[in-house]
Design an enzyme around this catalytic site. Structure first.
Site: not given
Length: 449
Positions: A173, A178-179, A185, A225, A404
Site C-alpha cells: 500500500y 495513493r487514494d 490516506s 482502493d 481511518d
C-alpha cells in the site's frame, strides 16, 4: 544544592509539556511538544504524524529472531521488466490451508497497551483477546519495509519449531498519489516527483525482504482502493492523471512478487457498495482481467480481496436501507455476481473478505461513509471455513483501533468523510491509534469476544 535545583528546573518544562500516550508528538506543521510521558516513545508513523506509542512497542508475543537480511537501497530509476514467469508452481487449493497464521507483534503491542488503559474488567479481558486474532500488516511507507524481514524470520523460526509452516499476511500500500479520490490516506510518493520509480524501489525492497524465507508463505493484498478508483472515479482529475501509473505500478508489484514462489496475491476489489452496483460489475471484471493478462497472467495471483477496511456484512440478514437500489447489498451477493464475469474473462475468481469491523450493521448514513463509523464492532473471526467455495478466507485486513482519518479540519490530510455525523470524533490522524474507537469495537463485537 543550588546547581541540583537549577538542573531540576531546567527539565521540568519538558515533563510538563510531555504528550500523553497516543497523542501527537510531531509531524509536518506540528508546533506542540515532541516528548512523551514516561513509558511512551515519540514514533514517526508518516511525514505528517508522529505519535506517542508504548515504549514496549517492539516487544512481541512471539520469540523474535533477528536477521541480517540486506535491504536494497538503490535510489536510481527502475524500469519495468518483461513479465517474469517464475519457476515455482502455486500449491493447489486454498493457500491458507495447512499453515499457522502469524500474529503481527506491532498490533499485539498496540492492543496490549490499549487493554491496559481499560478499567472495566470484562471489557479489558475481551480487549486482551484481540491480540491473539491474526490481522494484516500494512506496509504503507517504505520506512516500514525492513521490519518485514524481522517478521518473516520470526515466522520461519516458529514454523520450524512447531512443525507447521507459518503464513504472514501483508498489505502492499504505497502507490504514488495513493487514494486519488480521498485525502485521509494520501501516501508519501508523488507521481510528479519520481513516484513510479520510487514505487518500483519499494516493491524491490519488499521482494528483497521476502526472498530469504521461502519456507514462509505470504498472502498479500495489493493496493486497497487503487483499481476500484479506476473503475468509478476517472472523473476525478487526480485519478485520471494517475491511471497509467497505477496500472504500471500494480503490474510491477504482482510480477515481481510472483517470482518468489511463496507470495499469493489478491488484488483489492473495493466492496459491494462500490463495485457491486450492477453497472460497475462488468467494467470491474474487464479491468482486473486486462491487467492480469497484460502482466503475463502471474500464476501466484490468487484472486481478489473485498471489503478491506470497510463495514459490510458477508451475508446480511436483510438489506441495510442505505443499500436500496443495489441487489448486491452484501459481500456474498457482490462476489456471486462478479465471479462468473471474472471466470469468463480468464481471471482467477477466488476471494478473501475483510470482516474485522463488520459486527454491527445499519450504522451508516450513506453507503460511502467509511471513516471511523460510529457504533462499529469487531466482526466474524478469521477462518477458512467460510461456507462458500469462492471464498478462501474471512480475514481481518484492517487492524481494529488504527484510525481511518482525522476529524481535525485544519489537517493537511483531512477528509470530509471524517467529519460526518456518523464518524466518531474527535479522531487522530489516519493510521494512528484511536483508543475510544478500539474500546467500542471490543464492546460491540459480534460474535462477542
Amino acid at each position: 544544592m543550588l546547581s541540583a535545583f537549577l538542573a531540576l528546573v531546567a527539565i521540568l518544562p519538558a515533563f510538563a509539556n510531555a504528550q500523553a500516550l497516543y497523542s501527537q508528538c510531531g509531524g509536518t506543521g506540528w508546533s506542540g511538544a515532541t516528548t512523551c510521558v514516561s513509558g511512551a516513545v515519540c514514533t514517526v508513523l508518516n511525514p505528517y504524524y508522529s505519535q506517542c506509542l508504548p515504549g514496549t512497542a517492539t516487544t512481541t508475543s512471539n520469540p523474535t529472531t533477528t536477521t541480517s537480511n540486506p535491504t536494497t537501497s538503490n535510489s536510481g530509476t527502475t524500469t519495468v521488466s518483461s513479465a517474469p514467469t517464475g519457476t515455482q508452481t502455486p500449491a493447489a487449493g486454498n493457500p491458507f490451508e495447512g499453515h499457522n497464521i502469524w500474529l503481527t507483534p506491532f498490533y499485539a503491542a498496540e492492543v496490549a497497551a490499549a487493554a491496559a488503559n481499560i478499567t472495566d474488567a470484562t471489557t479489558k479481558a475481551a480487549a486482551q483477546s484481540v491480540a491473539q486474532i491474526p490481522t494484516f500488516t500494512w506496509f504503507d511507507t517504505i520506512a516500514k519495509v525492513p521490519d518485514l524481514g524481522t517478521y518473516l524470520a520470526n515466522a520461519s523460526a516458529l514454523g520450524k519449531s512447531s512443525g507447521t509452516p507459518s503464513l504472514v499476511q501483508i498489505i502492499v500500500y504505497d502507490l504514488p498519489d495513493r487514494d486519488c479520490a480521498a485525502a485521509a490516506s494520501n501516501g508519501e510518493f508523488s507521481i510528479a516527483d519520481n513516484g513510479q520509480a520510487n514505487y518500483f524501489n519499494y516493491i524491490d525492497q519488499l521482494v528483497a525482504q521476502i526472498k530469504p524465507f521461502p519456507d514462509v508463505r505470504v498472502v498479500a493484498i495489493i493496493e486497497p482502493d487503487s483499481l476500484a478508483n479506476l473503475v468509478t472515479n476517472l472523473s476525478v482529475e487526480k485519478c485520471a492523471n494517475a491511471q497509467t501509473t497505477y496500472l504500471a505500478c500494480v503490474t510491477y508489484a504482482i510480477q515481481q512478487l510472483n517470482t518468489l514462489g511463496n507470495v499469493y496475491s489478491y488484488l483489492d476489489a473495493g466492496h459491494a457498495g462500490w463495485l457491486g452496483w450492477p453497472a460497475n460489475l462488468q467494467p470491474a471484471a474487464n479491468l482486473f482481467a486486462s491487467l492480469f493478462k497484460s502482466a503475463g497472467s502471474p500464476s501466484f495471483v490468487r484472486g481478489l480481496a473485498t471489503d478491506v477496511a470497510n463495514y459490510n456484512a458477508l451475508s446480511a440478514a436483510s438489506p441495510d436501507p442505505i443499500t436500496q437500489g443495489n441487489s448486491n447489498y452484501d459481500e456474498i451477493h457482490y462476489i456471486n455476481a462478479l465471479t462468473p464475469l471474472l471466470t469468463s474473462s480468464g481471471f482467477p475468481a477466488h476471494f478473501i473478505v475483510d470482516q474485522g469491523r463488520s459486527g454491527v450493521q445499519n450504522i451508516r448514513q450513506q453507503w460511502g461513509d467509511w471513516c471511523n463509523v460510529k457504533g462499529a464492532g469487531f466482526g466474524m473471526r478469521p477462518t477458512i471455513n467460510t461456507g462458500y467455495t469462492a471464498i478462501d478466507a474471512i480475514v481481518w485486513a484492517k487492524p481494529g483501533g488504527e484510525c481511518d482519518g482525522t476529524s481535525n479540519t485544519s489537517s493537511a490530510r483531512y477528509d470530509y468523510h471524517c467529519g460526518l455525523s456518523d464518524a466518531d470524533q474527535p479522531a487522530p490522524e489516519a493510521g494512528t491509534w484511536f483508543q475510544e474507537y478500539f474500546t467500542t469495537l471490543v464492546q460491540k463485537a459480534s460474535p462477542p469476544l
